[in-house]
Design a protein around this motif. Structure first.
Motif, PDB file in Angstrom:
ATOM      1  N   ASP A 115      17.929  40.234  55.534  1.00  0.00           N
ATOM      2  CA  ASP A 115      18.459  40.960  54.374  1.00  0.00           C
ATOM      3  C   ASP A 115      18.554  42.432  54.715  1.00  0.00           C
ATOM      4  OD1 ASP A 115      19.330  41.472  51.776  1.00  0.00           O
ATOM      5  OD2 ASP A 115      17.291  41.661  50.981  1.00  0.00           O
ATOM      6  N   ILE A 116      19.784  42.937  54.842  1.00  0.00           N
ATOM      7  CA  ILE A 116      20.019  44.324  55.226  1.00  0.00           C
ATOM      8  C   ILE A 116      20.082  45.197  53.969  1.00  0.00           C
ATOM      9  CG2 ILE A 116      21.606  45.928  56.367  1.00  0.00           C
ATOM     10  CD1 ILE A 116      20.212  44.013  58.264  1.00  0.00           C
ATOM     11  N   GLY A 117      19.322  46.296  53.960  1.00  0.00           N
ATOM     12  CA  GLY A 117      19.259  47.132  52.776  1.00  0.00           C
ATOM     13  C   GLY A 117      18.522  46.420  51.657  1.00  0.00           C
ATOM     14  N   THR A 118      17.337  45.920  51.962  1.00  0.00           N
ATOM     15  CA  THR A 118      16.617  45.022  51.049  1.00  0.00           C
ATOM     16  C   THR A 118      16.115  45.705  49.789  1.00  0.00           C
ATOM     17  OG1 THR A 118      14.936  43.287  51.016  1.00  0.00           O
ATOM     18  CG2 THR A 118      14.327  45.364  52.084  1.00  0.00           C
ATOM     19  N   GLY A 119      16.014  47.055  49.798  1.00  0.00           N
ATOM     20  CA  GLY A 119      15.541  47.761  48.609  1.00  0.00           C
ATOM     21  C   GLY A 119      14.120  47.359  48.262  1.00  0.00           C
ATOM     22  N   VAL A 120      13.893  46.953  47.007  1.00  0.00           N
ATOM     23  CA  VAL A 120      12.549  46.553  46.576  1.00  0.00           C
ATOM     24  C   VAL A 120      12.179  45.164  47.059  1.00  0.00           C
ATOM     25  CG1 VAL A 120      12.527  48.071  44.577  1.00  0.00           C
ATOM     26  CG2 VAL A 120      13.458  45.766  44.359  1.00  0.00           C
ATOM     27  N   GLY A 121      13.110  44.474  47.715  1.00  0.00           N
ATOM     28  CA  GLY A 121      12.792  43.222  48.388  1.00  0.00           C
ATOM     29  C   GLY A 121      12.813  41.972  47.524  1.00  0.00           C
ATOM     30  N   GLU A 122      13.326  42.062  46.293  1.00  0.00           N
ATOM     31  CA  GLU A 122      13.300  40.904  45.406  1.00  0.00           C
ATOM     32  C   GLU A 122      14.096  39.722  45.950  1.00  0.00           C
ATOM     33  OE1 GLU A 122      11.836  40.533  41.672  1.00  0.00           O
ATOM     34  OE2 GLU A 122      10.668  41.185  43.405  1.00  0.00           O
ATOM     35  N   TRP A 123      15.274  39.984  46.524  1.00  0.00           N
ATOM     36  CA  TRP A 123      16.085  38.882  47.055  1.00  0.00           C
ATOM     37  C   TRP A 123      15.378  38.235  48.240  1.00  0.00           C
ATOM     38  CZ3 TRP A 123      18.419  37.357  51.566  1.00  0.00           C
ATOM     39  CH2 TRP A 123      19.384  36.336  51.471  1.00  0.00           C
ATOM     40  N   ALA A 124      14.840  39.051  49.146  1.00  0.00           N
ATOM     41  CA  ALA A 124      14.161  38.508  50.323  1.00  0.00           C
ATOM     42  C   ALA A 124      12.946  37.681  49.913  1.00  0.00           C
ATOM     43  CB  ALA A 124      13.748  39.646  51.254  1.00  0.00           C
ATOM     44  N   ILE A 125      12.179  38.155  48.936  1.00  0.00           N
ATOM     45  CA  ILE A 125      11.006  37.426  48.464  1.00  0.00           C
ATOM     46  C   ILE A 125      11.418  36.091  47.866  1.00  0.00           C
ATOM     47  CG2 ILE A 125       9.179  37.439  46.717  1.00  0.00           C
ATOM     48  CD1 ILE A 125       9.003  40.492  47.178  1.00  0.00           C
ATOM     49  N   ALA A 126      12.473  36.109  47.052  1.00  0.00           N
ATOM     50  CA  ALA A 126      12.930  34.870  46.416  1.00  0.00           C
ATOM     51  C   ALA A 126      13.438  33.869  47.449  1.00  0.00           C
ATOM     52  CB  ALA A 126      14.025  35.181  45.398  1.00  0.00           C
ATOM     53  N   MET A 127      14.133  34.351  48.483  1.00  0.00           N
ATOM     54  CA  MET A 127      14.606  33.445  49.531  1.00  0.00           C
ATOM     55  C   MET A 127      13.438  32.868  50.320  1.00  0.00           C
ATOM     56  SD  MET A 127      17.862  32.930  49.426  1.00  0.00           S
ATOM     57  CE  MET A 127      18.518  32.487  51.042  1.00  0.00           C
ATOM     58  N   ALA A 128      12.390  33.652  50.538  1.00  0.00           N
ATOM     59  CA  ALA A 128      11.207  33.149  51.232  1.00  0.00           C
ATOM     60  C   ALA A 128      10.529  32.061  50.411  1.00  0.00           C
ATOM     61  CB  ALA A 128      10.240  34.296  51.511  1.00  0.00           C
ATOM     62  N   GLU A 129      10.545  32.206  49.087  1.00  0.00           N
ATOM     63  CA  GLU A 129       9.991  31.172  48.217  1.00  0.00           C
ATOM     64  C   GLU A 129      10.874  29.931  48.204  1.00  0.00           C
ATOM     65  OE1 GLU A 129       9.735  33.333  44.562  1.00  0.00           O
ATOM     66  OE2 GLU A 129       7.722  34.090  44.978  1.00  0.00           O
ATOM     67  N   ARG A 130      12.186  30.149  48.246  1.00  0.00           N
ATOM     68  CA  ARG A 130      13.132  29.031  48.237  1.00  0.00           C
ATOM     69  C   ARG A 130      13.062  28.228  49.531  1.00  0.00           C
ATOM     70  NH1 ARG A 130      15.913  25.264  48.640  1.00  0.00           N
ATOM     71  NH2 ARG A 130      17.981  24.841  47.775  1.00  0.00           N
ATOM     72  N   TYR A 131      12.830  28.921  50.661  1.00  0.00           N
ATOM     73  CA  TYR A 131      12.769  28.270  51.974  1.00  0.00           C
ATOM     74  C   TYR A 131      11.431  28.621  52.640  1.00  0.00           C
ATOM     75  CZ  TYR A 131      17.777  27.658  51.211  1.00  0.00           C
ATOM     76  OH  TYR A 131      19.007  27.330  50.686  1.00  0.00           O
ATOM     77  N   PRO A 132      10.349  27.947  52.282  1.00  0.00           N
ATOM     78  CA  PRO A 132       9.018  28.312  52.777  1.00  0.00           C
ATOM     79  C   PRO A 132       8.838  28.132  54.278  1.00  0.00           C
ATOM     80  CG  PRO A 132       8.952  26.231  51.559  1.00  0.00           C
ATOM     81  CD  PRO A 132      10.313  26.812  51.329  1.00  0.00           C
ATOM     82  N   ASP A 133       9.685  27.350  54.928  1.00  0.00           N
ATOM     83  CA  ASP A 133       9.576  27.160  56.375  1.00  0.00           C
ATOM     84  C   ASP A 133      10.471  28.121  57.154  1.00  0.00           C
ATOM     85  OD1 ASP A 133       7.756  25.064  56.081  1.00  0.00           O
ATOM     86  OD2 ASP A 133       9.363  23.597  55.821  1.00  0.00           O
ATOM     87  N   CYS A 134      11.064  29.068  56.459  1.00  0.00           N
ATOM     88  CA  CYS A 134      12.006  30.009  57.080  1.00  0.00           C
ATOM     89  C   CYS A 134      11.388  31.405  57.133  1.00  0.00           C
ATOM     90  CB  CYS A 134      13.302  30.040  56.268  1.00  0.00           C
ATOM     91  SG  CYS A 134      14.518  31.250  56.832  1.00  0.00           S
TER      92      CYS A 134
END
Length: 393
Positions: A115-134
């Motif tokens: 995630d480029i330009g992640t800011g506060v990181g909400e999208w990256a955190i949600a994707m990590a929750e969506r794909y726990p093995d990623c």
């Protein structure tokens, strides 16, 4: 160089024409604890391995207090608590627009998301929750992401995307770029760097919205209004400093030149205010109103030389004009801003390269993207989803 305590003090003394947020503030922080293993368990690393020592730490970041807002280096957007709150709200608006889904990309057991330009990181955190093995990596020039109560498989790195990317080649399943209009001077370079690190068959997804000047919403403001002064001037300032605003960076040809195929362009419309959308219209109104000063103050004062106090007064007037229009009972409907989602795929090894452009237009409150053939995108499929909701922000 200012440390973490100085940053907190700067947050406390930062002023604004807008009311302070009632949302919890996330203190500036970042971590590098689980470097991505590009050896696939082989136990040794080659020259392409990510070296976490190349990632800057928070105390090496240049913080600047300017006209009551806190900035990171020369970047035109502030990074203070008010801007962080706006980013949280915008993320929630996107979730509701996309039916609580995170991406239009058909991912199948991804192992590496960037995630480029992640800011506060909400999208990256949600994707990590969506794909726990990623492994999910979020990069930004400012360390404003949380370090606790986040999934173990997400990391935040301080990196400037305009520098050479340190990602291993042919390794990333998805590169995601959202709301970065005006951030880069050379989008062709950004797309080429993304292409290099994406694995064959992997995807690039770029999400951005037309600003008021580029949308039909500008027609709601009368000639002589503050909006008709500030918005065009901000565009001119961005152009002069070599970081133009708008959606010129979302041209299909730029992705094609980088080597992408299956290029698709989807359109969504975000209504401003509850009259346009009862679900999230007021949240979007809040994001726009609080974003007026954030997106224009530094550009207008630094590049065009406007007086800071006069600029902030004009920004406050624009905010009042936007709010009045959103709440006006007798105005015509259609006070909306268009959101674009541009995607492209890196060809698989041996695949004939031929760009195929399509456009999907969503005219309703929510857009649907039609991918044929086993789409496992998070938009349009609600199975297996674990997302942070507004109640858990």
């Amino acid at each position: 160089m200012e440390g973490a305590d100085d940053v907190d003090d700067a947050h406390e003394h930062a002023g604004s024409v807008y009311a302070k947020s009632t949302y919890p503030r996330i203190d500036p922080a970042h971590r590098v604890e689980h470097p991505y293993d590009c050896t696939n368990g082989a136990g040794s690393y080659d020259d392409g391995t990510i070296d976490s020592s190349r990632t800057l730490y928070a105390d090496e970041v240049e913080y600047v207090m300017e006209n009551g807002r806190q900035y990171c280096g020369d970047y035109f957007m502030p990074i203070d608590s008010m801007e962080q709150t706006r980013q949280y709200v915008v993320h929630q608006v996107y979730l509701k627009t996309f039916n609580l889904e995170l991406t239009t990309i058909p991912l199948n057991n991804p192992s590496y998301i960037l995630d480029i330009g992640t800011g506060v990181g909400e999208w990256a955190i949600a994707m990590a929750e969506r794909y726990p093995d990623c492994e999910v990596f979020g990069t930004d020039i400012a360390p404003v992401q949380p370090t606790d109560q986040v999934p173990f498989n997400v990391e935040f790195h301080i990196e400037n995307a305009e520098d050479e990317w340190i990602r291993p080649p042919d390794s990333v399943d998805l590169v995601h770029i959202r709301e970065m209009a005006g951030a880069f001077s050379d989008w062709s370079y950004i797309y080429q760097q993304a292409y290099n690190c994406i694995k064959p068959g992997g995807w690039l997804e770029v999400v951005d919205f037309d600003d008021l000047l580029a949308s039909e919403a500008i027609n709601f403001f009368p000639e002589g209004s503050a909006s008709r002064v500030v918005i065009p001037a901000a565009y001119e300032a961005a152009r002069k400093c070599g970081h133009p605003r708008g959606v010129e960076h979302m041209k299909h040809s730029l992705l094609e030149e980088a080597g992408f195929v299956d290029i698709k362009d989807s359109l969504y419309y975000l209504g401003i205010g509850s009259k346009e959308n009862a679900s999230w219209g007021n949240s979007w109104l809040f994001a726009i109103v609080t974003g007026i000063e954030a997106t224009t103050l530094r550009l207008l004062t630094r590049v065009l030389g406007w007086d800071p106090d006069h600029t902030r007064e004009l920004c406050a007037r624009v905010a009042e004009e936007v709010k009045a229009l959103a709440e006006a009972a007798g105005r015509p409907e259609g006070f909306k801003i268009q959101v674009r989602v541009l995607t492209g795929r890196k060809p698989k090894i041996g695949e004939a390269v031929a760009a195929r452009w399509t456009t999907a237009v969503a005219l309703g409150e929510n857009g649907e993207v039609d991918y044929s053939g086993g789409d496992d995108s998070t938009i349009g499929s609600r199975s297996g989803r674990t997302l942070r909701s507004e109640d858990t922000m």
